[in-house]
Design a protein around this motif. Structure first.
Motif, PDB file in Angstrom:
ATOM      1  N   SER A 241       0.866  -1.174   0.000  1.00 35.79           N
ATOM      2  CA  SER A 241       0.000   0.000   0.000  1.00 35.79           C
ATOM      3  C   SER A 241       0.897   1.215   0.000  1.00 35.79           C
ATOM      4  O   SER A 241       1.962   1.217   0.618  1.00 35.79           O
ATOM      5  CB  SER A 241      -0.903   0.004   1.238  1.00 35.79           C
ATOM      6  OG  SER A 241      -1.699   1.163   1.274  1.00 35.79           O
ATOM      7  N   ASN A 371      -8.708  -3.096  -0.081  1.00 34.00           N
ATOM      8  CA  ASN A 371      -7.510  -3.886  -0.336  1.00 34.00           C
ATOM      9  C   ASN A 371      -7.831  -4.949  -1.369  1.00 34.00           C
ATOM     10  O   ASN A 371      -8.668  -5.810  -1.125  1.00 34.00           O
ATOM     11  CB  ASN A 371      -7.027  -4.551   0.948  1.00 34.00           C
ATOM     12  CG  ASN A 371      -6.652  -3.551   2.019  1.00 34.00           C
ATOM     13  OD1 ASN A 371      -6.055  -2.524   1.728  1.00 34.00           O
ATOM     14  ND2 ASN A 371      -7.001  -3.845   3.256  1.00 34.00           N
ATOM     15  N   ASN A 374      -4.849  -8.879   0.270  1.00 28.31           N
ATOM     16  CA  ASN A 374      -4.584  -8.859   1.705  1.00 28.31           C
ATOM     17  C   ASN A 374      -4.597 -10.303   2.165  1.00 28.31           C
ATOM     18  O   ASN A 374      -5.663 -10.891   2.332  1.00 28.31           O
ATOM     19  CB  ASN A 374      -5.628  -8.043   2.466  1.00 28.31           C
ATOM     20  CG  ASN A 374      -5.233  -7.838   3.914  1.00 28.31           C
ATOM     21  OD1 ASN A 374      -4.398  -8.564   4.437  1.00 28.31           O
ATOM     22  ND2 ASN A 374      -5.841  -6.871   4.568  1.00 28.31           N
TER      23      ASN A 374
END
Length: 464
Positions: A241, A371, A374
């Protein structure tokens, strides 16, 4: 396929299943066989070895004697020597090694002295150095190295030092996701960013010294929470990220239709305005909104606008052109992309997100991001097959599905939405390549039959 040996005789299980690669490996291949942990029902979970024959499968050492267990973990071999963590019942969980014999099995160092545990994990060889994560009871969980001797087992770097932000506590950086790349170690670790005034997990690299251990990008960029780091050609593929400084442009077009005398008295401030068009850098889409209007009234008491739904502009609304002004708002903000597929050559300039599989989305009420990768609970690493890499990705429309990428934005795509509109109760897991069949297999949730084994042929694009 055959059973090598019934280690725990009868129905009871002897071999304990392996975890996702790297983090807590329970089986590791040596030059003449394989080490693993198992229990025979008498000695507890201990270190075993096999050469793939029944006679050559045996317990190496009863490290924690009797029915107690040492629970060997994070097994890693160099030639025929295995390095691992284990608990002998006296020194806690510490760093050990074995050459496959009882006499050649020993604790390398009691890193956290006494009965306390240093909990070594992530044992990985990179550039001829054996790295691991451990807690000496003072600095917290940090990056260590060894050559197998007590004298060479030392701290590499105290990555997360005590800070006022943490109240002076020394929590440790908890290094994880170790991988060798270009004779260096790459890993994830947490530290305090003075420039951003936050504690964050980022991508780090080390060549074995304090000076050569540093954050990729140092204080220039943020690559957060790297996970599932996998070698893909001459780069590292991972989920990261990052925060991007984005210029967002907010357009609204308003036409006043009030009474000037009443306006001067503060009673009538009427405007017809478009709803704000909220997009990334879009100088062109202002034309898309000039033919739709809604009625807005400004409340000077609370500074809020109250607007009706859209009304279509037509000849009956020509009075709207009495007076017109366009309001254009520019503002900058830092936006977290969420966990997205990324590549890195190990440098700042060479680390980037390939594409946002789950980009910022407007749901009619507010903007949100998600996300797309993940793996905290997914239990699957990405898998390389030829010139592409497969991974499980998430989108708001499709939930978890199989994705593939060739490393380019245009070449990153969902392979197929197996059951459109069906949101799996059980996420896909156990992604594995079958290179001889040019395919990948995994377990996925079927709306009718539950968990099923799935297979995808790369060559033909066929599902089974």
């Amino acid at each position: 396929t055959y059973m090598v040996k019934d280690i725990n005789e009868g129905y009871a299980r002897g071999l304990l299943s392996s975890a996702v690669k790297g983090y807590s490996s329970l089986i590791t291949v040596a030059r003449t066989g394989a080490y693993f942990r198992a229990t025979n029902g008498i000695n507890g979970t201990e270190l075993w070895f096999t050469d793939a024959t029944e006679q050559g499968t045996y317990m190496v050492s009863d490290i924690n004697p009797g029915a107690s267990e040492s629970i060997p973990s994070s097994l890693m071999t160099i030639a025929d020597v295995v390095y691992f963590s284990a608990n002998n019942g006296v020194n806690g969980t510490e760093l050990w090694k074995s050459d496959g014999t009882d006499q050649g099995t020993s604790m390398i160092m009691d890193i956290n002295p006494g009965s306390a545990s240093s909990d070594p994990s992530q044992i990985t060889e990179a550039g001829g150095i054996i790295y691991f994560s451990a807690n000496d009871g003072i600095l917290g969980q940090e990056l260590w190295k060894t050559s197998g001797l007590t004298s060479t087992t030392v701290l590499v770097k105290d990555i997360r030092e005590p800070t006022e932000f943490a109240g002076g506590a020394n929590y440790g950086s908890y290094p994880s996701n170790f991988i060798e790349f270009n004779d260096k170690l790459y890993f994830a670790a947490g530290s305090f960013r003075d420039d951003w005034n936050i504690s964050t997990i980022e991508l780090w690299t080390s060549s074995g010294t304090n000076e050569t251990t540093f954050r990729v990008g140092e204080d220039q960029e943020w690559y957060g929470n790297p996970q599932t780091i996998t070698i893909f050609g001459d780069e590292l593929f991972m989920s990261i990220s990052t925060v991007v400084a984005s210029a967002w442009r907010n357009y609204t077009s308003c036409i006043w239709e009030g009474n000037s005398e009443l306006v001067s008295s503060g009673f009538d401030d009427l405007w017809y305005c478009t709803n704000p068009l909220f997009e990334h850098w879009s100088d062109t889409n202002i034309s898309e909104i000039e033919d739709r209007w809604n009625y807005c009234e400004y409340n000077s008491m609370n500074g809020e606008w109250y607007c009706t739904d859209f009304i279509d502009q037509d000849s009956e609304n020509e009075f709207l052109y009495n007076q017109e002004k366009h309001i254009e708002f520019d503002f900058w903000g830092n936006f977290d992309t969420g966990h997205e597929p990324a590549l890195s050559d190990g440098t700042l300039d060479g680390t980037y997100i390939i594409t946002e599989v789950a980009p910022w989305t407007f749901n009619g009420e507010f903007w949100f991001n998600a996300n797309s990768m993940n793996y905290g609970t997914m239990g699957s690493d990405p898998e390389v097959l030829g010139d592409v890499i497969y991974f499980f990705g998430w989108t708001p429309q499709n939930y978890w599905e199989l994705f593939r990428t060739d490393g380019s934005s245009d070449g990153t795509m969902m392979v197929k939405d197996l059951y459109p509109g069906y949101y799996e109760a059980d996420w896909p897991t156990s992604l594995t390549t079958l290179e001889n069949m040019d395919s990948v297999v995994w377990f996925g949730d079927d709306p009718e039959y539950g968990i099923q084994l799935r297979l995808y042929y790369e060559g033909t694009g066929s599902y089974f």
